[in-house]
Design a protein around this motif. Structure first.
Motif, PDB file in Angstrom:
ATOM      1  N   CYS A 138      31.954   4.436  27.898  1.00  0.00           N
ATOM      2  CA  CYS A 138      31.141   5.163  26.920  1.00  0.00           C
ATOM      3  C   CYS A 138      31.946   6.175  26.115  1.00  0.00           C
ATOM      4  O   CYS A 138      31.385   6.895  25.280  1.00  0.00           O
ATOM      5  N   GLY A 139      33.258   6.255  26.369  1.00  0.00           N
ATOM      6  CA  GLY A 139      34.107   7.202  25.661  1.00  0.00           C
ATOM      7  C   GLY A 139      34.036   7.013  24.155  1.00  0.00           C
ATOM      8  O   GLY A 139      34.005   5.886  23.655  1.00  0.00           O
ATOM      9  N   LYS A 140      33.999   8.104  23.428  1.00  0.00           N
ATOM     10  CA  LYS A 140      33.803   8.053  21.980  1.00  0.00           C
ATOM     11  C   LYS A 140      34.891   7.243  21.269  1.00  0.00           C
ATOM     12  O   LYS A 140      34.589   6.408  20.404  1.00  0.00           O
ATOM     13  N   ASN A 141      36.154   7.466  21.621  1.00  0.00           N
ATOM     14  CA  ASN A 141      37.238   6.774  20.935  1.00  0.00           C
ATOM     15  C   ASN A 141      37.250   5.285  21.279  1.00  0.00           C
ATOM     16  O   ASN A 141      37.484   4.436  20.417  1.00  0.00           O
ATOM     17  N   LEU A 142      36.985   4.953  22.541  1.00  0.00           N
ATOM     18  CA  LEU A 142      36.932   3.547  22.934  1.00  0.00           C
ATOM     19  C   LEU A 142      35.779   2.848  22.233  1.00  0.00           C
ATOM     20  O   LEU A 142      35.938   1.734  21.704  1.00  0.00           O
ATOM     21  N   GLN A 143      34.618   3.483  22.195  1.00  0.00           N
ATOM     22  CA  GLN A 143      33.463   2.903  21.524  1.00  0.00           C
ATOM     23  C   GLN A 143      33.711   2.707  20.027  1.00  0.00           C
ATOM     24  O   GLN A 143      33.334   1.689  19.451  1.00  0.00           O
ATOM     25  N   LYS A 144      34.362   3.697  19.420  1.00  0.00           N
ATOM     26  CA  LYS A 144      34.658   3.631  17.985  1.00  0.00           C
ATOM     27  C   LYS A 144      35.522   2.421  17.651  1.00  0.00           C
ATOM     28  O   LYS A 144      35.293   1.738  16.637  1.00  0.00           O
ATOM     29  N   THR A 195      47.477   0.440  12.431  1.00  0.00           N
ATOM     30  CA  THR A 195      46.072   0.204  12.792  1.00  0.00           C
ATOM     31  C   THR A 195      45.989  -0.518  14.128  1.00  0.00           C
ATOM     32  O   THR A 195      45.211  -0.131  15.006  1.00  0.00           O
ATOM     33  N   VAL A 196      46.778  -1.567  14.286  1.00  0.00           N
ATOM     34  CA  VAL A 196      46.830  -2.297  15.555  1.00  0.00           C
ATOM     35  C   VAL A 196      47.205  -1.347  16.691  1.00  0.00           C
ATOM     36  O   VAL A 196      46.581  -1.349  17.762  1.00  0.00           O
ATOM     37  N   ASN A 197      48.202  -0.526  16.439  1.00  0.00           N
ATOM     38  CA  ASN A 197      48.658   0.425  17.457  1.00  0.00           C
ATOM     39  C   ASN A 197      47.542   1.380  17.882  1.00  0.00           C
ATOM     40  O   ASN A 197      47.369   1.674  19.067  1.00  0.00           O
ATOM     41  N   GLN A 198      46.780   1.870  16.918  1.00  0.00           N
ATOM     42  CA  GLN A 198      45.701   2.805  17.235  1.00  0.00           C
ATOM     43  C   GLN A 198      44.599   2.133  18.041  1.00  0.00           C
ATOM     44  O   GLN A 198      44.009   2.756  18.944  1.00  0.00           O
ATOM     45  N   TYR A 199      44.302   0.893  17.737  1.00  0.00           N
ATOM     46  CA  TYR A 199      43.313   0.153  18.534  1.00  0.00           C
ATOM     47  C   TYR A 199      43.828  -0.049  19.963  1.00  0.00           C
ATOM     48  O   TYR A 199      43.081   0.162  20.938  1.00  0.00           O
ATOM     49  N   PHE A 200      45.072  -0.446  20.081  1.00  0.00           N
ATOM     50  CA  PHE A 200      45.640  -0.639  21.414  1.00  0.00           C
ATOM     51  C   PHE A 200      45.679   0.687  22.192  1.00  0.00           C
ATOM     52  O   PHE A 200      45.396   0.733  23.390  1.00  0.00           O
ATOM     53  N   LYS A 201      46.001   1.748  21.509  1.00  0.00           N
ATOM     54  CA  LYS A 201      46.071   3.056  22.163  1.00  0.00           C
ATOM     55  C   LYS A 201      44.703   3.501  22.666  1.00  0.00           C
ATOM     56  O   LYS A 201      44.590   4.158  23.708  1.00  0.00           O
ATOM     57  N   ALA A 202      43.648   3.118  21.946  1.00  0.00           N
ATOM     58  CA  ALA A 202      42.301   3.555  22.296  1.00  0.00           C
ATOM     59  C   ALA A 202      41.795   2.947  23.604  1.00  0.00           C
ATOM     60  O   ALA A 202      40.853   3.459  24.205  1.00  0.00           O
ATOM     61  N   ILE A 203      42.425   1.870  24.062  1.00  0.00           N
ATOM     62  CA  ILE A 203      41.967   1.216  25.292  1.00  0.00           C
ATOM     63  C   ILE A 203      42.646   1.797  26.532  1.00  0.00           C
ATOM     64  O   ILE A 203      42.303   1.447  27.675  1.00  0.00           O
ATOM     65  N   ARG A 204      43.579   2.696  26.351  1.00  0.00           N
ATOM     66  CA  ARG A 204      44.365   3.201  27.474  1.00  0.00           C
ATOM     67  C   ARG A 204      43.539   3.813  28.612  1.00  0.00           C
ATOM     68  O   ARG A 204      43.870   3.594  29.780  1.00  0.00           O
ATOM     69  N   PRO A 205      42.497   4.600  28.358  1.00  0.00           N
ATOM     70  CA  PRO A 205      41.731   5.116  29.503  1.00  0.00           C
ATOM     71  C   PRO A 205      41.212   4.009  30.414  1.00  0.00           C
ATOM     72  O   PRO A 205      41.212   4.146  31.642  1.00  0.00           O
ATOM     73  N   PHE A 206      40.779   2.901  29.815  1.00  0.00           N
ATOM     74  CA  PHE A 206      40.311   1.756  30.598  1.00  0.00           C
ATOM     75  C   PHE A 206      41.454   1.124  31.369  1.00  0.00           C
ATOM     76  O   PHE A 206      41.331   0.801  32.559  1.00  0.00           O
ATOM     77  N   PHE A 207      42.593   0.940  30.700  1.00  0.00           N
ATOM     78  CA  PHE A 207      43.760   0.362  31.369  1.00  0.00           C
ATOM     79  C   PHE A 207      44.254   1.264  32.501  1.00  0.00           C
ATOM     80  O   PHE A 207      44.649   0.784  33.570  1.00  0.00           O
ATOM     81  N   ASP A 208      44.252   2.577  32.275  1.00  0.00           N
ATOM     82  CA  ASP A 208      44.705   3.505  33.312  1.00  0.00           C
ATOM     83  C   ASP A 208      43.809   3.418  34.546  1.00  0.00           C
ATOM     84  O   ASP A 208      44.292   3.413  35.687  1.00  0.00           O
ATOM     85  N   TYR A 209      42.511   3.346  34.311  1.00  0.00           N
ATOM     86  CA  TYR A 209      41.561   3.210  35.420  1.00  0.00           C
ATOM     87  C   TYR A 209      41.798   1.907  36.186  1.00  0.00           C
ATOM     88  O   TYR A 209      41.895   1.898  37.423  1.00  0.00           O
TER      89      TYR A 209
END
Length: 225
Positions: A138-144, A195-209
């Motif tokens: 539900c994180g704002k950046n991931l959802q965005k 742009t690709v990099n920013q999308y990939f970066k936004a998934i990091r909290p999920f990957f870290d978990y």
């Protein structure tokens, strides 16, 4: 910053209309040029990724299709694609880039085909406590950037799991993935690699978990030697 040339999409459009070996052989030198330009783009993305992640390998997929078990016998793919593999065993999750004309390009991240033991470990973690994962989803950046989690799922609960579990919507997933589509005009912008990099970066909290889950047992003890 390396940019995807419009001619790469034009070549793929022509290939879709002429998907045969005679045509491809005639234009093979042009294909090699486009392939090299795409590899340079992948390298740009990897360089950006390395600034905030640890990428072990970048793989550019071949244009040739494996038609042995397919009803579609056309010999060539209609897209360019690459994957970016994180350093294992401590980092989990993968990045995928798919470039196809007519607004069919997309990014994919997550766990496309998790191993049986990994899938079981993820499900057990969710069954014990799904709160942390749900907060991340539900994180704002991931959802965005990515929206809702996707993936094939079982019609009922996996063996050994309660079909009435309150988090069965996450437990019965067989894949844990996210995708995002892009139009041709977006793919061809000068800053698409970023742009690709920013999308990939936004998934990091999920990957870290997920990395923490998959490198520890249910007691939280490390499985990495």
């Amino acid at each position: 910053m390396q940019q995807i040339p419009a001619s790469a999409l034009e070549f793929l459009k022509a290939l879709e209309k002429n998907n045969n070996r005679d045509w491809f052989d005639e234009y093979k030198s042009e294909f090699k040029q486009k392939e090299q330009q795409m590899k340079q783009f992948y390298q740009t993305v990897e360089t950006l990724l390395q600034e905030h992640d640890s990428i072990e390998k970048t793989k550019a997929y071949r244009i040739y299709r494996d038609v042995r078990f397919s009803k579609d016998k056309t010999p060539y793919k209609k897209h360019f694609a690459a994957s970016f593999t994180r350093k294992k065993p401590e980092l989990r999750g993968g990045y995928y880039l798919h470039i196809q004309p007519n607004n069919k390009s997309f990014l994919g991240v997550g766990f496309w085909n998790p191993e049986k033991d990994d899938l079981d470990r993820i499900r057990k973690e969710i069954a014990i406590d799904a709160q942390e994962m749900r907060v991340i989803l539900c994180g704002k950046n991931l959802q965005k950037h990515w929206g809702e989690i996707e993936g094939k799922r079982l019609k009922t609960s996996p063996r050994g799991f309660d079909k009435n579990h309150p988090d069965i919507d996450l437990i019965n997933l067989k894949q844990y993935i996210f995708t995002q589509n892009f139009k041709d005009k977006e793919v061809l912008t000068a800053d698409f690699a970023e742009t690709v990099n920013q999308y990939f970066k936004a998934i990091r909290p999920f990957f870290d978990y997920m990395s923490e889950v998959l490198t520890t047992n249910l007691n939280g003890e490390s499985l990495i030697d």
